[in-house]
Design an enzyme around this catalytic site. Structure first.
Site, PDB file in Angstrom:
ATOM      1  N   TYR A  66       1.380  -1.448  -0.356  1.00 48.98           N
ATOM      2  CA  TYR A  66      -0.369  -0.140   0.273  1.00 48.98           C
ATOM      3  C   TYR A  66       1.131   1.255   0.309  1.00 48.98           C
ATOM      4  CZ  TYR A  66      -4.092  -3.519   1.604  1.00 48.98           C
ATOM      5  OH  TYR A  66      -4.935  -3.457   1.434  1.00 48.98           O
ATOM      6  N   SER A  67       0.610   2.284  -1.170  1.00 48.22           N
ATOM      7  CA  SER A  67       1.471   3.520  -1.083  1.00 48.22           C
ATOM      8  C   SER A  67       2.815   3.004  -1.295  1.00 48.22           C
ATOM      9  CB  SER A  67       1.059   4.843  -0.171  1.00 48.22           C
ATOM     10  OG  SER A  67      -0.260   4.351  -0.656  1.00 48.22           O
TER      11      SER A  67
END
Length: 195
Positions: A53-54
């Site tokens: 994530y990110s």
């Protein structure tokens, strides 16, 4: 609260997902931390994130936000997604799991992960998410954490797949050693009770 499967862990009915914390969604780290704190204050004790994530920024946000509150949270993260251009920095290989669990622990600022999940199917395995060595590596991580499965849980596994049962071909490449090598099975319940 409700049980998380048969783990013995109690979790809130809602889990805070953090996929949109960081550059992909909300880049304001302080705002993301406020969301986490508000959720915990409202009674949510289950937080889910992932290494990918990110580009790992989300795990860092979660780790900072949980400072001083980590022991009150059931923390879940995942492995598999690509973490760069190198093809060995992704997937479910033993090599990558060993490397990436350490990275996740560092980013999350913790010494343990409560629920470690395989995020995606293993490359080249079309019918199952678990590749031939993935379960072995997860078993090793569990053993390395000093976690021992209790006889009650192992007895429940025996109820589902009694010792000596011919389970036929599995839909996964991993064959649990306890099913294939009798010497690895525990003592029968009667023998344990007599000891």
């Amino acid at each position: 609260m409700r049980p998380l499967g048969r783990t013995g862990i109690q979790v809130s009915p809602y889990c805070l997902g953090t996929m949109l914390f960081g550059q992909v969604g909300n880049p304001d780290h302080d705002d993301c931390a406020r969301i986490i704190h508000r959720a915990v204050d409202a009674g949510i004790n289950f937080i889910d994130t992932a290494d990918v994530y990110s580009c790992s920024e989300t795990e860092e946000i979660v780790g900072r936000a949980l400072k001083g509150r980590r022991d009150d949270i059931v923390l879940a993260t995942k492995v598999s997604g690509p973490m760069g251009d190198d093809p060995n920095r992704a997937g479910n290989s033993r090599r990558w799991i060993v490397t990436e669990v350490e990275h996740s622990l560092r980013r999350l600022r913790t010494d343990h992960i409560d629920l470690y999940q395989i995020h995606r199917a293993h490359p080249g395995v079309t019918s199952a998410i678990i590749g031939p060595r993935t379960m072995e590596q997860l078993d090793d991580l569990l053993a390395g954490a000093g976690t021992v499965l209790g006889d009650d849980l192992l007895d429940r596994i025996d109820e589902i797949v009694p010792p000596g049962t011919d389970i036929g071909p599995l839909d996964v490449a991993y064959r649990p050693p306890a099913l294939t090598r009798a010497a690895l099975r525990r003592r029968p319940a009667g023998e344990r009770a007599a000891a």
